[in-house]
Design a protein around this motif. Structure first.
Motif, PDB file in Angstrom:
ATOM      1  N   ARG A   1       0.836  -1.206   0.000  1.00  0.00           N
ATOM      2  CA  ARG A   1       0.000   0.000   0.000  1.00  0.00           C
ATOM      3  C   ARG A   1       0.866   1.250   0.000  1.00  0.00           C
ATOM      4  O   ARG A   1       0.583   2.230  -0.705  1.00  0.00           O
ATOM      5  N   GLU A   2       1.915   1.262   0.798  1.00  0.00           N
ATOM      6  CA  GLU A   2       2.811   2.424   0.860  1.00  0.00           C
ATOM      7  C   GLU A   2       3.544   2.606  -0.463  1.00  0.00           C
ATOM      8  O   GLU A   2       3.740   3.742  -0.926  1.00  0.00           O
ATOM      9  N   ILE A   3       3.947   1.509  -1.090  1.00  0.00           N
ATOM     10  CA  ILE A   3       4.614   1.608  -2.383  1.00  0.00           C
ATOM     11  C   ILE A   3       3.656   2.145  -3.434  1.00  0.00           C
ATOM     12  O   ILE A   3       4.026   2.993  -4.271  1.00  0.00           O
ATOM     13  N   ALA A   4       2.403   1.687  -3.402  1.00  0.00           N
ATOM     14  CA  ALA A   4       1.405   2.162  -4.366  1.00  0.00           C
ATOM     15  C   ALA A   4       1.127   3.643  -4.181  1.00  0.00           C
ATOM     16  O   ALA A   4       1.010   4.400  -5.158  1.00  0.00           O
TER      17      ALA A   4
ATOM     18  N   SER B   1       2.482  16.925 -13.202  1.00  0.00           N
ATOM     19  CA  SER B   1       2.513  18.368 -12.953  1.00  0.00           C
ATOM     20  C   SER B   1       3.680  19.024 -13.671  1.00  0.00           C
ATOM     21  O   SER B   1       3.552  20.122 -14.227  1.00  0.00           O
ATOM     22  N   LEU B   2       4.833  18.335 -13.685  1.00  0.00           N
ATOM     23  CA  LEU B   2       6.011  18.897 -14.338  1.00  0.00           C
ATOM     24  C   LEU B   2       5.893  18.888 -15.859  1.00  0.00           C
ATOM     25  O   LEU B   2       6.579  19.650 -16.546  1.00  0.00           O
ATOM     26  N   SER B   3       5.019  18.041 -16.384  1.00  0.00           N
ATOM     27  CA  SER B   3       4.872  17.957 -17.839  1.00  0.00           C
ATOM     28  C   SER B   3       3.947  19.037 -18.395  1.00  0.00           C
ATOM     29  O   SER B   3       3.924  19.262 -19.605  1.00  0.00           O
ATOM     30  N   ARG B   4       3.179  19.712 -17.556  1.00  0.00           N
ATOM     31  CA  ARG B   4       2.263  20.761 -17.979  1.00  0.00           C
ATOM     32  C   ARG B   4       2.815  22.128 -17.583  1.00  0.00           C
ATOM     33  O   ARG B   4       3.165  22.346 -16.420  1.00  0.00           O
TER      34      ARG B   4
ATOM     35  N   ILE C   1       4.482  10.073  -7.132  1.00  0.00           N
ATOM     36  CA  ILE C   1       5.522  10.355  -8.131  1.00  0.00           C
ATOM     37  C   ILE C   1       4.896  10.600  -9.500  1.00  0.00           C
ATOM     38  O   ILE C   1       5.290  11.516 -10.233  1.00  0.00           O
ATOM     39  N   LEU C   2       3.877   9.784  -9.841  1.00  0.00           N
ATOM     40  CA  LEU C   2       3.195   9.963 -11.126  1.00  0.00           C
ATOM     41  C   LEU C   2       2.523  11.335 -11.188  1.00  0.00           C
ATOM     42  O   LEU C   2       2.556  12.014 -12.220  1.00  0.00           O
TER      43      LEU C   2
END
Length: 454
Positions: A26-29, A41-44, A35-36
């Protein structure tokens, strides 16, 4: 080249192994979706500019110092717990996670806490609540990574929808549906954890499990003194700035106020706020005025513990009157000296959920040790429907009348009709109750008043 590729594969494999050992699925998800989201956000371009603005704010020197102190406290607590045998290297990831998700959040909320919300006391009690056992069991076992990857955004969407449905009464059915769905998910999560623990108890009841259970409790309790000291320091800095802003007072007087206020109230920021306010609003002009401000505040604190008796024919006790409407969020601040009389006011409370909501505020006014006037005011704008807000104001007015006079059997509509301009008055048991409405000079709204006087 082959050797390099093999080393790289080993490093990746070691990282994945460490990741699975340090965090559950759950923590990894959750980390994956965060991160996604950041990458999106950085792509826009429009989102990227906002992201960088937030990032610049977070790396401001004062914020870095603030969170650095919290981080150093966490490091010191982990060292102490390790000396006591309650912390070991496997607790490093949960400790970092607590700092990010708990420590930073709790410390930030601490700076925004108010005098009457008992934030630090509630934080201590919350860390020891039995619900923590339930939460620990729920997160003790998780589903497969793919299942958690799908489950996290679904739960987030449901929670966001529930929060939106809770904002307006007309969404009551949607709110009930969302609560039912989330309750069903909670049952599934509990069943998954309990069944896994039941089938493999030896994997759950281990030393590391016990350490992971007490870790957030100990870190929270151990950090409360640091949160409180940061809270006090922030108010000292605010008071320093506010005192120095008033240039009409001499440098010597401001220096004297600094010395006396910070000496008497360093660990009582709510009293420091009162002293700073009085320093300006009276205003203080001599050192004797500063000493009188301190004396008045300390006397008020003593009287609050054992309020003096007030003749009911003359008015109400300030300590009782300030709580008449506390259940409606309209508890006033401390009863203090103004230019001509003593008074106190509550914060504004929203009466509806419009973009610019209609609001209510509560005042108590009078002389030293006795409140002679209770005033409830509702502020309404023509741009938004005020029907719901007026009805809520009537309910609050009826409560005030009941608390102040002791009678609840009267028609509030006879005092506050569904109109904008009116004036009504009645006398009950020696209390003059007056209500009136008047248009704003701008003619863009109106204000309704309800006063009780003795």
């Amino acid at each position: 080249m082959p050797h390099f590729a093999s080393s790289r594969d080993i490093n990746i494999e070691q990282f994945l192994t460490w990741l699975q050992e340090a965090f559950n699925n759950r923590e990894i998800a959750i980390g994956f979706w965060i991160i996604l989201g950041l990458l999106f956000s950085l792509s826009r371009a429009n989102l990227r500019s906002s992201f960088w603005s937030i990032a610049k704010t977070l790396v401001a020197p004062k914020l870095l110092l603030f969170f650095g102190i919290v981080a150093l406290n966490v490091v010191a607590l982990c060292w102490l717990l390790a000396e006591l045998g309650l912390w070991s290297r496997p607790q490093l990831p949960p400790s970092v996670l607590w700092f990010v998700m708990g420590g930073c959040v709790f410390s930030g909320r601490a700076l925004q806490s108010k005098e009457d919300d008992r934030y630090f006391r509630n934080l201590f009690r919350g860390s020891l609540r039995l619900g923590g056992i339930f939460e620990f069991i729920v997160v003790g076992y998780t589903f497969s990574f793919v299942t958690e990857l799908v489950l996290i955004p679904v739960l987030f969407f449901l929670a966001a929808t529930l929060a939106l449905a809770d904002t307006k009464p007309e969404y009551a059915k949607a709110k009930a549906l969302m609560e039912f769905i989330l309750a069903a998910f909670a049952i599934v999560l509990v069943w998954n954890s309990v069944s896994s623990i039941w089938s493999q108890p030896d994997q759950f009841f281990t030393t590391d499990t016990g350490r992971n259970f007490v870790l957030p409790i100990l870190l929270t309790v151990g950090s409360i003194p640091v949160f409180y000291l940061l809270f006090c320091y922030s108010h000292i800095e605010q008071a320093r700035i506010q005192i120095d802003q008033k240039t009409f007072q001499s440098d010597d007087l401001r220096a004297y106020a600094h010395k006396r206020f910070f000496l008497i109230f360093p660990l009582r920021p709510w009293l420091l706020r009162r002293a700073t306010r009085q320093f300006h609003t009276l205003p203080a002009r001599t050192n004797a005025d500063v000493d009188q401000i301190i004396s008045d505040i300390l006397n008020y604190e003593r009287d609050e513990e054992a309020p003096p008796t007030v003749d009911p024919t003359k008015g109400w006790s300030p300590f009782e009157a300030r709580d008449f409407l506390s259940e409606k969020g309209l508890r006033t601040n401390d009863y203090h000296r103004g230019y001509d009389e003593y008074w106190a006011s509550s914060e504004y409370v929203e009466l509806d959920s419009h973009i610019l909501p209609n609001k209510a505020v509560f005042y108590i006014e009078g002389q030293k040790d006795v409140v002679t006037t209770l005033k409830l005011s509702g502020k309404f704008m023509d741009d938004f429907d005020s029907g719901e807000a007026i009805q809520k104001l009537k309910v609050i007015g009826a409560l005030l009348r009941e608390k102040a006079v002791g009678h609840g059997d009267f028609a509030i509509d006879s005092l506050i009709p569904n109109s904008q301009v009116f004036e009504n008055e009645m006398i009950i048991d020696g209390t003059t109750i007056r209500a009136w409405g008047e248009r704003y000079p701008s003619n863009r709204g109106f204000e309704v008043f309800l006063t009780l006087s003795r």
